[in-house]
Each structure stands twice: as C-alpha cells, then as structure tokens.
Scaffold this motif. Sequence first.
Motif, mmCIF file in Angstrom:
data_model
loop_
_atom_site.group_PDB
_atom_site.id
_atom_site.type_symbol
_atom_site.label_atom_id
_atom_site.label_comp_id
_atom_site.label_asym_id
_atom_site.label_seq_id
_atom_site.Cartn_x
_atom_site.Cartn_y
_atom_site.Cartn_z
ATOM 1 N N TYR A 48 0.852 -1.186 0.000
ATOM 2 C CA TYR A 48 0.000 0.000 0.000
ATOM 3 C C TYR A 48 0.884 1.232 0.000
ATOM 4 O O TYR A 48 1.863 1.296 0.756
ATOM 5 N N VAL A 49 0.562 2.206 -0.843
ATOM 6 C CA VAL A 49 1.326 3.447 -0.932
ATOM 7 C C VAL A 49 0.422 4.596 -0.527
ATOM 8 O O VAL A 49 -0.661 4.768 -1.074
ATOM 9 N N TYR A 50 0.864 5.397 0.448
ATOM 10 C CA TYR A 50 0.129 6.565 0.925
ATOM 11 C C TYR A 50 0.899 7.800 0.476
ATOM 12 O O TYR A 50 2.039 8.013 0.895
ATOM 13 N N MET A 52 1.970 11.712 0.193
ATOM 14 C CA MET A 52 2.015 12.812 1.155
ATOM 15 C C MET A 52 2.557 14.078 0.501
ATOM 16 O O MET A 52 3.413 14.010 -0.380
ATOM 17 N N LYS A 53 2.051 15.237 0.959
ATOM 18 C CA LYS A 53 2.524 16.528 0.454
ATOM 19 C C LYS A 53 3.767 17.003 1.192
ATOM 20 O O LYS A 53 4.568 17.746 0.651
ATOM 21 N N ASP A 54 3.913 16.607 2.458
ATOM 22 C CA ASP A 54 5.103 16.967 3.218
ATOM 23 C C ASP A 54 5.556 15.770 4.047
ATOM 24 O O ASP A 54 4.825 14.803 4.220
ATOM 25 N N GLN A 55 6.781 15.855 4.534
ATOM 26 C CA GLN A 55 7.387 14.718 5.230
ATOM 27 C C GLN A 55 7.519 15.047 6.711
ATOM 28 O O GLN A 55 8.594 15.329 7.200
ATOM 29 N N THR A 56 6.406 14.989 7.414
ATOM 30 C CA THR A 56 6.441 15.206 8.855
ATOM 31 C C THR A 56 6.082 13.903 9.544
ATOM 32 O O THR A 56 5.467 13.008 8.954
ATOM 33 N N GLY A 57 6.461 13.797 10.789
ATOM 34 C CA GLY A 57 6.151 12.604 11.554
ATOM 35 C C GLY A 57 4.648 12.392 11.689
ATOM 36 O O GLY A 57 4.161 11.264 11.665
ATOM 37 N N ASN A 58 3.896 13.490 11.795
ATOM 38 C CA ASN A 58 2.440 13.379 11.930
ATOM 39 C C ASN A 58 1.818 12.794 10.671
ATOM 40 O O ASN A 58 0.876 12.013 10.755
ATOM 41 N N LYS A 59 2.319 13.154 9.521
ATOM 42 C CA LYS A 59 1.780 12.626 8.260
ATOM 43 C C LYS A 59 2.066 11.124 8.139
ATOM 44 O O LYS A 59 1.237 10.364 7.658
ATOM 45 N N ASP A 62 -0.368 9.464 10.289
ATOM 46 C CA ASP A 62 -1.684 9.479 9.641
ATOM 47 C C ASP A 62 -1.788 8.340 8.619
ATOM 48 O O ASP A 62 -2.836 7.720 8.475
ATOM 49 N N ALA A 63 -0.699 8.081 7.916
ATOM 50 C CA ALA A 63 -0.697 7.009 6.917
ATOM 51 C C ALA A 63 -0.900 5.657 7.583
ATOM 52 O O ALA A 63 -1.628 4.806 7.066
ATOM 53 N N LYS A 64 -0.302 5.485 8.755
ATOM 54 C CA LYS A 64 -0.430 4.215 9.445
ATOM 55 C C LYS A 64 -1.834 4.025 9.968
ATOM 56 O O LYS A 64 -2.427 3.013 9.938
#
Length: 64
Positions: A48-50, A52-59, A62-64
């Motif tokens: 599965y590929v999620y 993202m627009k930015d590379q933050t820990g929160n994003k 969110d993917a997980k």
Amino acid sequence: MKAPGDLVSVDVLVSSTPGLIAQMAGFLTCKQYKYACVFVDHFSDFGYVYMMKDQTGNKALDAK
C-alpha cells in the motif's frame, strides 16, 4: 509469520519528480505530492502506498 500484519515493512520515499494531485471538481490546484509512505505486508505480499505533500512525523502516523 502466521497471520497478516505480523510482519509489515514501512519506508518513506522522496520523489525527484513531484506528481500533481488529481481532482474531479473545484478550483484547480498546483499542489503536488512529493513524498510517499510505502507499507508491505510480508505474509500476504500486500503493498500500500500513501501519498504525502510533506514529510512530517504526523503525516507518517496518519498514513499508518
């Protein structure tokens, strides 16, 4: 590994060529996806590929 989810690999990658965000309606945007979080379940070989627009820990969480 006896069941799906027992062993899952996760990796975050950066694209050298950002991709436009697809949209069906509304105002046109120039926002782009530049990062992706990739999940692979080794029991079922499901990937599965999620995007993202930015590379933050929160994003990534969110993917997980």
